[in-house]
Design a protein around this motif. Structure first.
Motif, PDB file in Angstrom:
ATOM      1  N   GLY A 199      54.108  48.201  53.719  1.00  0.00           N
ATOM      2  CA  GLY A 199      54.667  47.621  54.952  1.00  0.00           C
ATOM      3  C   GLY A 199      56.019  46.981  54.702  1.00  0.00           C
ATOM      4  N   MET A 200      56.163  46.334  53.549  1.00  0.00           N
ATOM      5  CA  MET A 200      57.444  45.699  53.212  1.00  0.00           C
ATOM      6  C   MET A 200      58.553  46.746  53.069  1.00  0.00           C
ATOM      7  N   VAL A 201      58.180  47.939  52.657  1.00  0.00           N
ATOM      8  CA  VAL A 201      59.184  49.000  52.502  1.00  0.00           C
ATOM      9  C   VAL A 201      59.504  49.644  53.848  1.00  0.00           C
ATOM     10  N   GLY A 202      58.612  49.493  54.809  1.00  0.00           N
ATOM     11  CA  GLY A 202      58.872  50.023  56.147  1.00  0.00           C
ATOM     12  C   GLY A 202      58.333  51.415  56.357  1.00  0.00           C
ATOM     13  N   LEU A 203      57.191  51.724  55.748  1.00  0.00           N
ATOM     14  CA  LEU A 203      56.603  53.040  55.943  1.00  0.00           C
ATOM     15  C   LEU A 203      56.088  53.194  57.386  1.00  0.00           C
ATOM     16  N   PRO A 204      56.176  54.406  57.938  1.00  0.00           N
ATOM     17  CA  PRO A 204      55.702  54.602  59.317  1.00  0.00           C
ATOM     18  C   PRO A 204      54.227  54.212  59.476  1.00  0.00           C
ATOM     19  N   PHE A 205      53.875  53.822  60.674  1.00  0.00           N
ATOM     20  CA  PHE A 205      52.529  53.381  61.086  1.00  0.00           C
ATOM     21  C   PHE A 205      52.156  51.998  60.541  1.00  0.00           C
ATOM     22  N   LEU A 206      53.080  51.358  59.835  1.00  0.00           N
ATOM     23  CA  LEU A 206      52.825  49.986  59.381  1.00  0.00           C
ATOM     24  C   LEU A 206      53.840  49.053  60.055  1.00  0.00           C
ATOM     25  N   SER A 207      53.520  47.751  60.024  1.00  0.00           N
ATOM     26  CA  SER A 207      54.305  46.809  60.834  1.00  0.00           C
ATOM     27  C   SER A 207      55.782  46.743  60.437  1.00  0.00           C
ATOM     28  N   GLY A 248      64.506  52.088  49.084  1.00  0.00           N
ATOM     29  CA  GLY A 248      63.993  52.990  48.049  1.00  0.00           C
ATOM     30  C   GLY A 248      63.711  52.236  46.753  1.00  0.00           C
ATOM     31  N   LEU A 249      64.607  51.341  46.410  1.00  0.00           N
ATOM     32  CA  LEU A 249      64.408  50.544  45.181  1.00  0.00           C
ATOM     33  C   LEU A 249      63.186  49.641  45.313  1.00  0.00           C
ATOM     34  N   PHE A 250      63.007  49.049  46.502  1.00  0.00           N
ATOM     35  CA  PHE A 250      61.815  48.202  46.723  1.00  0.00           C
ATOM     36  C   PHE A 250      60.546  49.042  46.508  1.00  0.00           C
ATOM     37  N   LEU A 251      60.564  50.267  47.066  1.00  0.00           N
ATOM     38  CA  LEU A 251      59.374  51.126  46.987  1.00  0.00           C
ATOM     39  C   LEU A 251      59.018  51.417  45.530  1.00  0.00           C
ATOM     40  N   VAL A 273      48.546  44.559  60.779  1.00  0.00           N
ATOM     41  CA  VAL A 273      49.694  45.294  60.229  1.00  0.00           C
ATOM     42  C   VAL A 273      49.730  46.704  60.842  1.00  0.00           C
ATOM     43  N   LEU A 274      48.560  47.332  60.937  1.00  0.00           N
ATOM     44  CA  LEU A 274      48.491  48.674  61.523  1.00  0.00           C
ATOM     45  C   LEU A 274      48.793  48.637  63.024  1.00  0.00           C
ATOM     46  N   LEU A 275      48.230  47.628  63.697  1.00  0.00           N
ATOM     47  CA  LEU A 275      48.436  47.510  65.149  1.00  0.00           C
ATOM     48  C   LEU A 275      49.918  47.358  65.475  1.00  0.00           C
ATOM     49  N   LEU A 276      50.570  46.475  64.713  1.00  0.00           N
ATOM     50  CA  LEU A 276      52.000  46.237  64.945  1.00  0.00           C
ATOM     51  C   LEU A 276      52.833  47.463  64.563  1.00  0.00           C
ATOM     52  N   GLY A 277      52.319  48.243  63.619  1.00  0.00           N
ATOM     53  CA  GLY A 277      53.028  49.457  63.230  1.00  0.00           C
ATOM     54  C   GLY A 277      52.876  50.558  64.263  1.00  0.00           C
TER      55      GLY A 277
END
Lengths: 463, 253
Positions: free
Chosen positions: A363-371, A399-402, A441-445
């Motif tokens: 979620g911190m990296v910003g993957l789809p379906f996550l907040s 990308g570096l965070f991931l 997290v999923l709901l917000l995503g």
């Protein structure tokens, strides 16, 4: 009404201190339980009071903006969960965490409620002072950790006092500027000082030296108070401050651009630093620092998408930090306080914490379906409006965070099991809390539109 | 003689007292000197800030301006807190030494205590560098102050600009060269005093609430420093942060 809103958390802090002084939480179980009940009840009452129409005073001395109301309610909800997690993981034994948390919430209410901007700065400094009490609440038997915790707290103390000083000086110059608009040279001084001050508060590279040690050494939920509660409230104040003074940034692209460059560069450097860390806490600290840098970029950007993205990202950051620190606290509790950096293969022993942590990291990296997706998407969209290099820099940081997250996750949760390690089972209440947080997290995503709509409407109200 | 007004007769006295107090805070490690110097610095700044404040809307507390009263009182209380902290630490150290002497007399000394004494003697040894480094830092800070005052004046008053830059730069210098928690705290208090002066210099009208909260912050900062210092000393028997880290590293290796 105004007095009740401001005084209630401090009165309850005093009450909890006296109560826990008489019935010590390490001796009386009921005192430990009430150490959660009192603050959570107080925070719920505060949420109700914040939304009362009579909360804003007619003379304008005490005003909650809609943005402040939304964020304070949300942050207090998360703080309530943090208190419950602390109770479950045995962090309330010393009796310092509950009063410190209540006092921090009280100062944040004052900071976002009182209109006098000088007082706001001072209240943010006070919130930092109270958080130090929670940060040094570590086991003194472990001398090495104790020394490091004190060292980290002293660094943090210096950072918050310098944050207060620079912001205070910026506000003095701003007032001078209001009285005499001819002194337009002061605009640069005010922006420079406020950006440096907030970079210190939000630990944005290169002003982030204090954060890695704080997250690495402090007890999990105390770190949440610093990055998830105080820093996110500081983002709200900064958003309000820049919206109310558009001449500083929004009407002044020549000044806004260096701030945006500094923020994006800070995010990339934070990502690089995260890759080279030898502790999970330090790695999280650098990625959090990078995320705050992206938020600063969004707030300074002249595009509406950037500001909306920054505020949504602040919501996401608070939620995910609570999830991450909850999982880390559960891991620490189940492994009897052994440093997580010395453990491997925990995924089989603590599956729910592993899932929670993975969701938090992704979620911190910003993957789809996550907040984290909506906020990151808007921030990158705002960067794309500036040019290709900007969006590539933002993408590089993510990308570096991931890579940093997956590297640590693999090492700690997916590696070989530590032979002979004795662990406790995950507490059922903690499992429930982690799953609830993952659900949000999923709901917000999947459905970020309502929150984005509220934030946008609240921002229009400020502007 | 009106102590709240600067004139040709006492101008040099107040400026000298400010400089001297800053040098003492930066250079000396002894609590009996350091905390009174901090109080003197706050009192002097109260007078300077009062004299430079040209606001028409003055809030008075009897014959004394509220700003002077609050600044002076917060300085006295902060100094008192740090003094008591230093005294408590000295008292604890004395008790520890007495216990050590008793153990020695009853034959419970041993090699570990011998090494501990060696280490304590090494730490407490008089070294010129401990005084020269802070003194050099103060000299550089004063030089930087003069340069900033002449190159970047902002208030139209030399004394105001000079005092603000001086407090800021010396405060930072103290934090840079300071090795123990109380010294770092003293550096923070000095810098905080500078921001208060700027508020008096550039603000139009006193706000009792801002002045009161600012004084509260000063006192709370002193309390927090005291809390951290006592917490650290009770466990590590020293106030030097680097020393605690070094000792742990030695144990690990």
């Amino acid at each position: 009404m105004q007095f009740v809103i401001l005084a209630l958390p401090f009165l309850m802090t005093f009450f909890v201190l006296v109560f826990e002084g008489i019935f010590r939480p390490d001796r009386f179980v009921f005192s430990r339980t009430l150490g959660v009940v009192w603050p959570v009840a107080t925070l719920l009452v505060e949420i109700v009071l914040i939304w009362q129409p009579t909360a804003n005073s007619p003379d304008g001395a005490f005003v909650f903006s809609t943005l402040s109301r939304i964020f304070l309610s949300f942050l207090f909800g998360l703080t309530g969960v943090a208190l419950v997690v602390s109770y479950i993981t045995g962090f309330l034994l010393s009796g310092r965490f509950s009063p410190a948390t209540l006092a921090i919430c009280g100062t944040l209410i004052a900071a976002l409620y009182i209109s006098n901007i000088f007082l706001v700065t001072l209240f943010f400094v006070l919130a930092g002072f109270f958080s130090i009490v929670a940060l040094v609440d570590v086991d003194t038997e472990n001398e090495e950790r104790f020394v490091r915790a004190i060292k980290a707290s002293v660094r943090y103390l210096i950072a918050i006092v310098l944050f207060g000083l620079t912001l205070f000086i910026a506000l003095i110059f701003l007032e001078r500027l209001r009285l005499d608009p001819q002194l337009s040279g002061f605009i640069q001084v005010v922006v420079a000082l406020s950006v440096v001050g907030f970079s210190m508060r939000l630990a944005i590279f290169p002003f982030n030296l204090w954060l890695p040690d704080v997250i690495e050494e402090a007890p999990g939920m105390a770190a949440f108070l610093v990055v998830g509660l105080i820093n996110v409230a500081a983002v709200v104040f900064l958003a309000d401050f820049w919206q109310e003074n558009p001449t500083l940034i929004y009407d002044n692209y020549r000044i806004a651009q260096p701030v945006m460059i500094m923020a994006l560069t800070g995010a990339v450097f934070a990502g690089l630093m995260a890759l080279g860390q030898n502790g999970i806490g330090k790695m999280i600290a650098y990625t959090v620092s990078g995320d705050f840098a992206l938020i600063l970029f969004g707030l300074a950007s002249p595009h509406r998408t950037g500001v909306n993205g920054a505020l949504f990202e602040a919501v996401n950051l608070a939620l995910l930090q609570l999830l991450i620190f909850t999982c880390l606290s559960v891991v620490s509790y189940c492994s009897n306080g052994i440093s997580i950096n010395n453990l491997t293969g925990l995924g089989r022993r603590m599956p729910v914490a592993a899932i929670g942590l993975l969701v938090g990291f992704l979620g911190m990296v910003g993957l789809p379906f996550l907040s984290g997706f909506a906020g990151k998407y808007l921030l990158l969209q705002s960067a794309a409006q500036e040019g290709l290099v900007w969006v590539l820099a933002g993408g590089l940081a993510l990308g570096l965070f991931l890579i940093a997250y997956l590297r640590y996750f693999h090492r700690v949760f997916m590696g070989n099991d530590v032979p002979g390690l004795k662990t406790l089972p995950e507490p059922p209440t903690a499992i429930l809390l982690i799953l609830v947080l993952v659900f949000f997290v999923l709901l917000l995503g999947l459905w970020p539109a309502p929150v984005l709509g509220w934030l946008d409407a609240a921002l229009r109200g400020v502007a | 003689m009106n102590f709240f007004t600067l004139d040709a007769g006492n101008y040099g006295f107040f400026l000298g007292a400010l400089l001297l107090s800053l040098v003492v805070i930066a250079v000396y490690k002894d609590w009996l000197l350091l905390t009174p110097a901090l109080v003197v610095q706050y009192l002097v700044m109260a007078v300077i800030a009062n004299d430079l404040n040209n606001t028409a809307a003055r809030v008075m507390l009897g014959p004394t301006p509220l700003a002077v009263f609050l600044k002076g009182m917060s300085g006295v209380v902060a100094g008192l807190i740090l003094f008591l902290t230093g005294y408590a630490i000295l008292f604890a150290a004395r008790g520890f030494r007495r216990e050590e002497a008793e153990a020695e007399a009853s034959g419970l000394g041993g090699l570990r205590r011998f090494f501990y004494r060696e280490e304590a003697a090494r730490l407490n040894r008089f070294r010129y560098v401990d005084y020269l480094l802070p003194l050099g830092a103060v000299v550089i800070a004063v030089g930087a102050t003069y340069a900033l005052t002449t190159l970047l004046p902002f208030s139209g008053n030399f004394l105001g600009d000079f005092s603000f830059y001086l407090l800021g730069s010396v405060g930072i210098a103290i934090m840079v060269v300071g090795r123990d928690i109380l010294k770092l705290g003293a550096g923070l208090l000095v810098s905080l005093n500078g921001a208060d002066l700027l508020y008096s210099l550039l603000r139009n009208g006193d706000s009792p609430l801002v002045l009161g909260i600012s004084a509260t912050i000063t006192i709370l900062l002193a309390l927090l420093i005291s809390y951290l210092a006592i917490l650290y000393h009770s466990k590590m028997k020293t106030l030097l942060i680097s020393e605690g880290v070094r000792r742990q590293r030695k144990q690990v290796s």
